[in-house]
Scaffold this motif. Sequence first.
Motif, PDB file in Angstrom:
ATOM      1  N   THR A   1     -50.747 -39.802   8.444  1.00  0.00           N
ATOM      2  CA  THR A   1     -51.496 -38.826   9.228  1.00  0.00           C
ATOM      3  C   THR A   1     -50.503 -37.861   9.868  1.00  0.00           C
ATOM      4  O   THR A   1     -49.498 -38.280  10.433  1.00  0.00           O
ATOM      5  CB  THR A   1     -52.329 -39.525  10.329  1.00  0.00           C
ATOM      6  N   PHE A   2     -50.789 -36.576   9.760  1.00  0.00           N
ATOM      7  CA  PHE A   2     -49.861 -35.558  10.246  1.00  0.00           C
ATOM      8  C   PHE A   2     -50.607 -34.543  11.098  1.00  0.00           C
ATOM      9  O   PHE A   2     -51.665 -34.075  10.716  1.00  0.00           O
ATOM     10  CB  PHE A   2     -49.200 -34.848   9.059  1.00  0.00           C
ATOM     11  N   LYS A   3     -50.050 -34.237  12.257  1.00  0.00           N
ATOM     12  CA  LYS A   3     -50.608 -33.203  13.132  1.00  0.00           C
ATOM     13  C   LYS A   3     -49.469 -32.284  13.550  1.00  0.00           C
ATOM     14  O   LYS A   3     -48.347 -32.729  13.753  1.00  0.00           O
ATOM     15  CB  LYS A   3     -51.245 -33.816  14.377  1.00  0.00           C
ATOM     16  N   ILE A   4     -49.794 -31.001  13.699  1.00  0.00           N
ATOM     17  CA  ILE A   4     -48.804 -30.025  14.142  1.00  0.00           C
ATOM     18  C   ILE A   4     -49.444 -29.115  15.178  1.00  0.00           C
ATOM     19  O   ILE A   4     -50.633 -28.816  15.106  1.00  0.00           O
ATOM     20  CB  ILE A   4     -48.225 -29.211  12.954  1.00  0.00           C
ATOM     21  N   GLY A   5     -48.652 -28.719  16.165  1.00  0.00           N
ATOM     22  CA  GLY A   5     -49.152 -27.827  17.200  1.00  0.00           C
ATOM     23  C   GLY A   5     -48.095 -27.589  18.260  1.00  0.00           C
ATOM     24  O   GLY A   5     -46.950 -28.032  18.139  1.00  0.00           O
ATOM     25  N   GLU A   6     -48.484 -26.877  19.305  1.00  0.00           N
ATOM     26  CA  GLU A   6     -47.577 -26.635  20.425  1.00  0.00           C
ATOM     27  C   GLU A   6     -47.343 -27.945  21.166  1.00  0.00           C
ATOM     28  O   GLU A   6     -48.253 -28.761  21.305  1.00  0.00           O
ATOM     29  CB  GLU A   6     -48.162 -25.593  21.381  1.00  0.00           C
ATOM     30  N   TYR A   7     -46.128 -28.133  21.652  1.00  0.00           N
ATOM     31  CA  TYR A   7     -45.775 -29.413  22.265  1.00  0.00           C
ATOM     32  C   TYR A   7     -46.694 -29.776  23.428  1.00  0.00           C
ATOM     33  O   TYR A   7     -47.015 -30.941  23.620  1.00  0.00           O
ATOM     34  CB  TYR A   7     -44.307 -29.429  22.700  1.00  0.00           C
ATOM     35  N   LYS A   8     -47.148 -28.798  24.200  1.00  0.00           N
ATOM     36  CA  LYS A   8     -48.021 -29.099  25.350  1.00  0.00           C
ATOM     37  C   LYS A   8     -49.338 -29.717  24.904  1.00  0.00           C
ATOM     38  O   LYS A   8     -49.919 -30.523  25.621  1.00  0.00           O
ATOM     39  CB  LYS A   8     -48.284 -27.835  26.171  1.00  0.00           C
ATOM     40  N   ASP A   9     -49.804 -29.338  23.718  1.00  0.00           N
ATOM     41  CA  ASP A   9     -51.041 -29.909  23.189  1.00  0.00           C
ATOM     42  C   ASP A   9     -50.795 -31.233  22.479  1.00  0.00           C
ATOM     43  O   ASP A   9     -51.669 -32.094  22.433  1.00  0.00           O
ATOM     44  CB  ASP A   9     -51.689 -28.930  22.198  1.00  0.00           C
ATOM     45  N   MET A  10     -49.621 -31.396  21.909  1.00  0.00           N
ATOM     46  CA  MET A  10     -49.337 -32.566  21.075  1.00  0.00           C
ATOM     47  C   MET A  10     -48.849 -33.776  21.867  1.00  0.00           C
ATOM     48  O   MET A  10     -49.142 -34.903  21.517  1.00  0.00           O
ATOM     49  CB  MET A  10     -48.304 -32.204  20.010  1.00  0.00           C
ATOM     50  N   ILE A  11     -48.087 -33.549  22.893  1.00  0.00           N
ATOM     51  CA  ILE A  11     -47.556 -34.667  23.678  1.00  0.00           C
ATOM     52  C   ILE A  11     -48.601 -35.012  24.737  1.00  0.00           C
ATOM     53  O   ILE A  11     -48.479 -34.693  25.909  1.00  0.00           O
ATOM     54  CB  ILE A  11     -46.197 -34.310  24.319  1.00  0.00           C
ATOM     55  N   SER A  12     -49.654 -35.667  24.274  1.00  0.00           N
ATOM     56  CA  SER A  12     -50.769 -35.988  25.156  1.00  0.00           C
ATOM     57  C   SER A  12     -51.265 -37.403  24.894  1.00  0.00           C
ATOM     58  O   SER A  12     -51.017 -37.972  23.827  1.00  0.00           O
ATOM     59  CB  SER A  12     -51.920 -35.002  24.935  1.00  0.00           C
ATOM     60  N   GLU A  13     -51.980 -37.935  25.848  1.00  0.00           N
ATOM     61  CA  GLU A  13     -52.553 -39.276  25.710  1.00  0.00           C
ATOM     62  C   GLU A  13     -53.481 -39.328  24.494  1.00  0.00           C
ATOM     63  O   GLU A  13     -53.428 -40.266  23.698  1.00  0.00           O
ATOM     64  CB  GLU A  13     -53.319 -39.642  26.982  1.00  0.00           C
ATOM     65  N   ARG A  14     -54.313 -38.311  24.327  1.00  0.00           N
ATOM     66  CA  ARG A  14     -55.283 -38.291  23.228  1.00  0.00           C
ATOM     67  C   ARG A  14     -54.606 -38.246  21.860  1.00  0.00           C
ATOM     68  O   ARG A  14     -54.934 -39.007  20.957  1.00  0.00           O
ATOM     69  CB  ARG A  14     -56.231 -37.095  23.392  1.00  0.00           C
ATOM     70  N   THR A  15     -53.646 -37.346  21.710  1.00  0.00           N
ATOM     71  CA  THR A  15     -52.968 -37.211  20.421  1.00  0.00           C
ATOM     72  C   THR A  15     -52.233 -38.498  20.046  1.00  0.00           C
ATOM     73  O   THR A  15     -52.314 -38.949  18.908  1.00  0.00           O
ATOM     74  CB  THR A  15     -51.975 -36.036  20.437  1.00  0.00           C
TER      75      THR A  15
END
Length: 108
Positions: free
Chosen positions: A63-77
């Motif tokens: 599984t791969f996700k990409i995005g801005e770090y503020k959106d990616m480094i989250s509890e949900r992600t």
Amino acid sequence: HVRSRRQRQMCIRDSLDIGNQYEIVKIIKSLKKESKTIILTTHSPDIIEALGGKVGIVSEDGTFKIGEYKDMISERTFYEIYKVPVKKYFSQDLRDSVLAIDWENSND
């Protein structure tokens, strides 16, 4: 007419002590100021937050996700990718944060 650019590569191990991690982050930040593209693999969300920019996260099953770090480094992600409950803790001035496993809400 093809132009080639000289590329420099640097390999850094993730198991550096905190002093050397700090020095590496300073070097990478200076390269970013020179508009250099940085490709970094790490298991340390705090280093990602220190550097900012775009982030890609890959799980064991591909599984791969990409995005801005503020959106990616989250509890949900992190839960979506790794199926591990994490909690984000903030400093008193709310400028810094760290992710840690949320042992209280884990099944183990």
